[in-house]
Motif scaffolding. Sequence first.
Motif, PDB file in Angstrom:
ATOM      1  N   SER A  31      48.020  63.963 -35.408  1.00  0.00           N
ATOM      2  CA  SER A  31      46.180  64.275 -35.130  1.00  0.00           C
ATOM      3  C   SER A  31      45.242  63.692 -36.045  1.00  0.00           C
ATOM      4  O   SER A  31      45.677  63.673 -37.277  1.00  0.00           O
ATOM      5  N   GLY A  33      41.094  63.546 -37.869  1.00  0.00           N
ATOM      6  CA  GLY A  33      39.173  63.713 -37.438  1.00  0.00           C
ATOM      7  C   GLY A  33      38.780  63.022 -38.874  1.00  0.00           C
ATOM      8  O   GLY A  33      39.176  63.670 -39.936  1.00  0.00           O
ATOM      9  N   ARG A  51      37.115  64.588 -33.688  1.00  0.00           N
ATOM     10  CA  ARG A  51      38.633  64.758 -33.567  1.00  0.00           C
ATOM     11  C   ARG A  51      39.381  64.484 -32.436  1.00  0.00           C
ATOM     12  O   ARG A  51      38.145  63.390 -31.304  1.00  0.00           O
ATOM     13  N   SER A  52      40.682  64.135 -33.048  1.00  0.00           N
ATOM     14  CA  SER A  52      41.542  63.403 -32.223  1.00  0.00           C
ATOM     15  C   SER A  52      42.497  63.268 -32.076  1.00  0.00           C
ATOM     16  O   SER A  52      43.290  63.575 -33.015  1.00  0.00           O
ATOM     17  N   VAL A  56      45.195  57.161 -35.685  1.00  0.00           N
ATOM     18  CA  VAL A  56      43.909  57.158 -36.101  1.00  0.00           C
ATOM     19  C   VAL A  56      43.492  55.770 -35.670  1.00  0.00           C
ATOM     20  O   VAL A  56      42.002  56.233 -35.529  1.00  0.00           O
ATOM     21  N   GLU A  58      42.691  55.959 -32.229  1.00  0.00           N
ATOM     22  CA  GLU A  58      41.795  56.825 -31.407  1.00  0.00           C
ATOM     23  C   GLU A  58      40.879  57.842 -32.044  1.00  0.00           C
ATOM     24  O   GLU A  58      39.499  57.359 -31.731  1.00  0.00           O
ATOM     25  N   LEU A  59      40.424  58.184 -33.325  1.00  0.00           N
ATOM     26  CA  LEU A  59      39.857  57.851 -33.902  1.00  0.00           C
ATOM     27  C   LEU A  59      38.344  57.647 -34.330  1.00  0.00           C
ATOM     28  O   LEU A  59      37.589  57.761 -34.114  1.00  0.00           O
ATOM     29  N   THR A  60      39.423  56.060 -34.495  1.00  0.00           N
ATOM     30  CA  THR A  60      38.262  55.115 -35.126  1.00  0.00           C
ATOM     31  C   THR A  60      37.794  54.625 -33.613  1.00  0.00           C
ATOM     32  O   THR A  60      36.776  54.461 -33.865  1.00  0.00           O
ATOM     33  N   THR A  77      44.080  63.887 -42.209  1.00  0.00           N
ATOM     34  CA  THR A  77      44.685  63.519 -40.374  1.00  0.00           C
ATOM     35  C   THR A  77      46.409  64.571 -40.384  1.00  0.00           C
ATOM     36  O   THR A  77      47.128  65.397 -41.794  1.00  0.00           O
ATOM     37  N   GLU A  87      44.209  69.229 -29.956  1.00  0.00           N
ATOM     38  CA  GLU A  87      42.078  69.117 -30.934  1.00  0.00           C
ATOM     39  C   GLU A  87      41.718  69.827 -30.933  1.00  0.00           C
ATOM     40  O   GLU A  87      41.108  70.026 -32.282  1.00  0.00           O
TER      41      GLU A  87
END
Length: 615
Positions: A31, A33, A51-52, A56, A58-60, A77, A87
């Motif tokens: 994960s 964030g 956060r995701s 990365v 998906e976070l972006t 990370t 999450e």
Amino acid sequence: MCGIVGGVSQTDLVPMILEGLRRLEYRGYDSAGLAMLQALPGQLPTLERVRSVGRVAELTAAAEARAIQGLLGIGHTRWATHGGVAECNAHPMISQEHIAVVHNGIIENFHALRQRLEQAGYVFTSETDTEVIAHLVHFYRQSAPDLLTAVRQTVAELQGAYAIAVLSRTDPEQLCVARMGCPLLLGIADDGHYFASDVAALLPVTRRVLYLEDGDVALLERDSLVITDQAGLPQHRAEHWSELSAAAVDLGPYRHFMQKEIHEQPRALADTLEGALNSQLNLTDLWGTQAPEIFKDVDSVLFLASGTSHYATLVGRQWLESIAGIPAQTELGHEYRYRDSIPNPRQLIVTLSQSGETLDTFEALKRAKELGHEYTLSICNVAESAIPRASALRFLTRAGPEIGVASTKAFTTQLAALYLLAISLAKAQGRLDADAQAGHLDALRQLPGSVQHALNLEPQIQGWAARFAGKEHALFLGRGLHYPIALEGALKLKEISYIHAEAYPAGELKHGPLALVDSNMPVVVIAPNDRLLEKVAANMQEVHARGGELYVFTDADSHFSASEGIHVLRLPRHTGLLSPVVHVIPVQLLAYHAALVKGTDVDRPRNLAKAVTVE
């Protein structure tokens, strides 16, 4: 394990943090964030967090969707330890909407701290040990004169390993970091100050870096930097110019970093060996100013390492005893540190670590020093990391950054370093005459070319990999110097293709593993043209007679030939004692291409991390 990056700057930091996290993906994570302070005119800044679970990327996307910006921020990370992959457990952790924290490592006393904080009224929203840090900083910041003091008071209560970064709405132009047992460095640029767990994350903004020591606490502002110890006493850390280039951590024309790093091995070996070949094995130049005196007095060697590095020491032990005539042992660092051992002041303690931050190995080194061992040597790929700094002698393998989780070029350069150690100890103790030295150096000079020849066999290995991809189990066999290569081959196949694989000395077949052999279990045999070849051939017949399918890596000058159920691939002519370095290449390629066929995440295999900085 895990990665952290951030800073305080005069420009929006979100793109830098996201790029830094991308460059830290190799460390292993599940994960990600980030948290940013966004300024508001005449008010306290807002604290924005996103956060995701997942990558990365998906976070972006999430950060872009919310249009988050800020001049001060932290990113992370996470590789799950306390609490599952969710999450709510992803970093950064926030306390009272005022404090945000990212953390690498493990806080061993977090249960007691959590209980105390809950009694004080703090509500926990995660299962992590990190959340206690955020609440502790908030607790102390209410009475402390500044953020730096609050963080110093917090870390004084933490037991375990950590690298942390803290931001506070109350202190909108400051960011605080601290280190104990986990890597952390600072970056200096014209537009601000930065931090990260790996220099690769800072390359887009600066190459001017400071490496923090255990116990350091630092306060970062746009135009200033203060480093103290936990008691508040000022500390000085030398500035370094990182020689690591941005291109070195880019994928280039390769499909995966693992593929790139496999093919970089001839160059990495040549760079690692260059100093020895140019200096004609000058001990001071290679190992340090104390090396001639220490090496002359050494009466035994103890290797401490973990994982792939441990397998390298299994080869190195045999080289030491064969070439230098010095008794050698090898132990897993996480086992050595917890057992009673008998110190020998004349024993050389040799630690191996790609990152130089492997916690098990570092703690084992500290244990050895506590027992009175003063002769210590680090073989490492990162010059300013913790293990070489704690060692009397050091040797830097010049493999360059290794991004793929499954180690390849770090392993072969460690083998090269161990061979140099064997001939260096032999020279120091008068067991290596001029002709023998010249012979060893000539063999090392030819090694990168032999490795390149082995790499040229990749198309044939691809065909073998297609057969492996549908299997659930595999057996690797080797003898003598090549049993550790069988171990390494089985490990690589397990790591990235998720095919269960085991390795045995070939002579052990009849003592149990032969019961597993059938037509559904491929058997990989490392069979160089050495004095054990006929013994290995007999072991192969035991497999063949029971319907097992053999995949044999041998040398150009051996007498093996392919037949039904026996597949043979010939490497270059036998390279003598250095043969393990050449024979590991095809097992790396076999694992890589089997993983490609299976469609696994080659560079970031599940459940694994590159830098193992927790126990």
